[in-house]
Design an enzyme around this catalytic site. Structure first.
Site, short mmCIF file in Angstrom:
data_model
loop_
_atom_site.label_atom_id
_atom_site.label_comp_id
_atom_site.label_asym_id
_atom_site.label_seq_id
_atom_site.Cartn_x
_atom_site.Cartn_y
_atom_site.Cartn_z
N ASN A 221 0.83 -1.20 0.00
CA ASN A 221 0.00 0.00 0.00
C ASN A 221 0.86 1.25 0.00
OD1 ASN A 221 -1.91 -2.00 2.04
ND2 ASN A 221 -2.81 -1.08 0.23
N ALA A 222 0.50 2.21 -0.85
CA ALA A 222 1.17 3.51 -0.91
C ALA A 222 2.67 3.39 -1.15
CB ALA A 222 0.91 4.32 0.36
N ARG A 229 10.80 -3.88 -15.01
CA ARG A 229 12.17 -3.35 -15.08
C ARG A 229 12.52 -2.44 -13.91
NH1 ARG A 229 10.46 -4.05 -20.05
NH2 ARG A 229 9.44 -2.04 -20.17
N ASP A 274 -3.18 -0.68 11.62
CA ASP A 274 -3.34 0.67 11.06
C ASP A 274 -4.69 1.22 11.53
OD1 ASP A 274 -2.65 2.93 9.66
OD2 ASP A 274 -3.01 2.10 7.67
ZN LIG Z 1 0.20 4.72 5.78
#
Ligand SMILES: [Zn+2]
Length: 384
Positions: A221-222, A229, A274
């Protein structure tokens, strides 16, 4: 029963961080574990808390990415009281130690957060330190972090990030957005550095790893995706034995197939939640930087549809590992305790049920992973 005198917890299954013991007991004195023994050899005079049949006992969960809980967002309430509420909310779900996590914000807010954590590290064993996620992130991968606060480090920042006198500091940054040697300036002082919200190339990632970066925050994620390549940070993480990467196993952030791929890596997978304020709270909406975030169907989303952290607790993350990823329960438990403990450099005192380790334990019903009780530094907390 007095918690200072030796006492025992007995269970049909005791996972010690490596193996499962049948019909065993953990003997505790004060804040420490004295021994793990077969239940049959337990001295009959010792006060014993016997878990219900089929219940498991395991090392308490360690969550290194907790933005909020109990309707409190750390960014909004960077105070000792705010942290205490977050810790209590997550403890009900088996988390016995955590890092309050401040996402990208002003210098003033970072200082307040560090001061609050300093107070709580001394007062509350469930607080291991702080996770500063940002502000030195890639403007190309902000997620819900406020773009106005994303910046490059200035000369005073290294001192600020290494200012916590006790406990662990974890910093998530984009290595391509910080000067050369910045990562080293942190890691030589004992700060754990993780890559996240980053467009770093494979080469840039390796340069940061050479400076002491060992973590990868919410892998996939992010961050720059895997490309033919330009393998980027994901390939660098998966092929390194010295990498610890956190995964959000909520069934929303990352497809289960990608998570199974991560589990094939040579490094160490860790579970993080999170988590946002709704975990262990009553509200379904909260404010982030003054914007409304709504929780629906187990997701926290901003008005524009972007994911804003998660609504899961650690017990749910463990359960999702067994159900979505078909992972054996002990493997999921290890990712929720022993792996984060070793990533933080605390593997010699947390994350196992072994003599000398802190008595941080979780008791739960293994099917739904329903937590019934926790012990934090030997102190009992009922979950209901
Ligand atoms: Zn984050």
């Amino acid at each position: 029963m007095s918690e200072l005198r030796p006492h025992a917890i007995a269970a049909d299954r005791v996972f010690d961080g490596s193996v499962v013991h049948h019909d065993a007991a953990v003997v505790i004195e004060g804040a420490r574990i004295i021994k793990l023994i077969p239940r049959a050899t337990l001295d009959s005079s010792i006060a014993t808390h016997a878990l219900s049949p089929d219940a498991w006992l395991a090392p308490g969960f360690i969550d290194i990415q907790v933005n909020g809980g109990g309707d409190v967002l750390f960014n909004e309430t960077p105070t000792p009281e705010g942290i205490a509420t977050i810790v209590a909310a997550h403890r009900r779900f088996g988390t016995t130690a955590l890092l309050p996590t401040l996402i990208t914000d002003s210098d003033q807010k970072m200082s307040r957060a560090l001061e609050a954590v300093q107070v709580m590290v001394e007062r509350e064993p469930g607080v291991l330190g702080i996770h500063l996620e940002g502000p030195f992130l890639s403007p190309q991968k902000p997620g819900v972090h406020h773009p106005g606060f994303i910046r490059r480090p200035e000369t005073h920042h290294a001192a600020m990030l290494t200012s916590l006198r006790e406990g662990v500091t974890l910093v998530t940054l984009a290595p391509e957005e910080v000067p050369q040697s910045f990562v080293t300036a942190l890691t030589v002082k004992g700060v754990r550095v993780a890559l996240g919200h980053s467009m770093a190339t494979y080469k840039q990632t390796h340069a940061a790893m050479a400076e002491g970066l060992t973590g990868f925050t919410h892998l996939f994620n992010a961050m720059r995706p895997l490309e033919s390549r330009e393998p980027g940070p994901i390939a660098a993480a998966l092929e390194s034995k010295a990498a610890w990467y956190s995964l959000i196993v909520d069934g929303v952030h990352v497809d289960p197939a990608m998570l199974r791929l991560a589990l094939q890596g040579r490094g160490h997978a860790m579970l993080v939640t999170d988590a946002m304020p709704p975990v262990g709270g009553a509200l379904t909406q909260f404010a982030l930087y003054g914007n409304e975030i709504t929780t629906r169907n187990g997701q926290c989303t901003a008005e524009d549809g972007r994911l804003a952290g998660s609504a899961i607790d650690m017990a749910t993350a463990v359960r999702n590992c067994t159900r979505l990823l078909k992972l054996p329960l002990p493997d999921a438990l290890r990712m929720a305790s022993r792996e984060p403990a070793s990533f933080l450099g605390l593997g010699d005192r947390l994350g196992r049920l072994a003599p000398g380790y802190r008595a941080d334990l979780v008791a739960f019903d293994p099917g739904p992973v329903t937590v019934t009780a926790t012990w934090v530094a030997g102190r009992y907390h009922a979950s209901s």
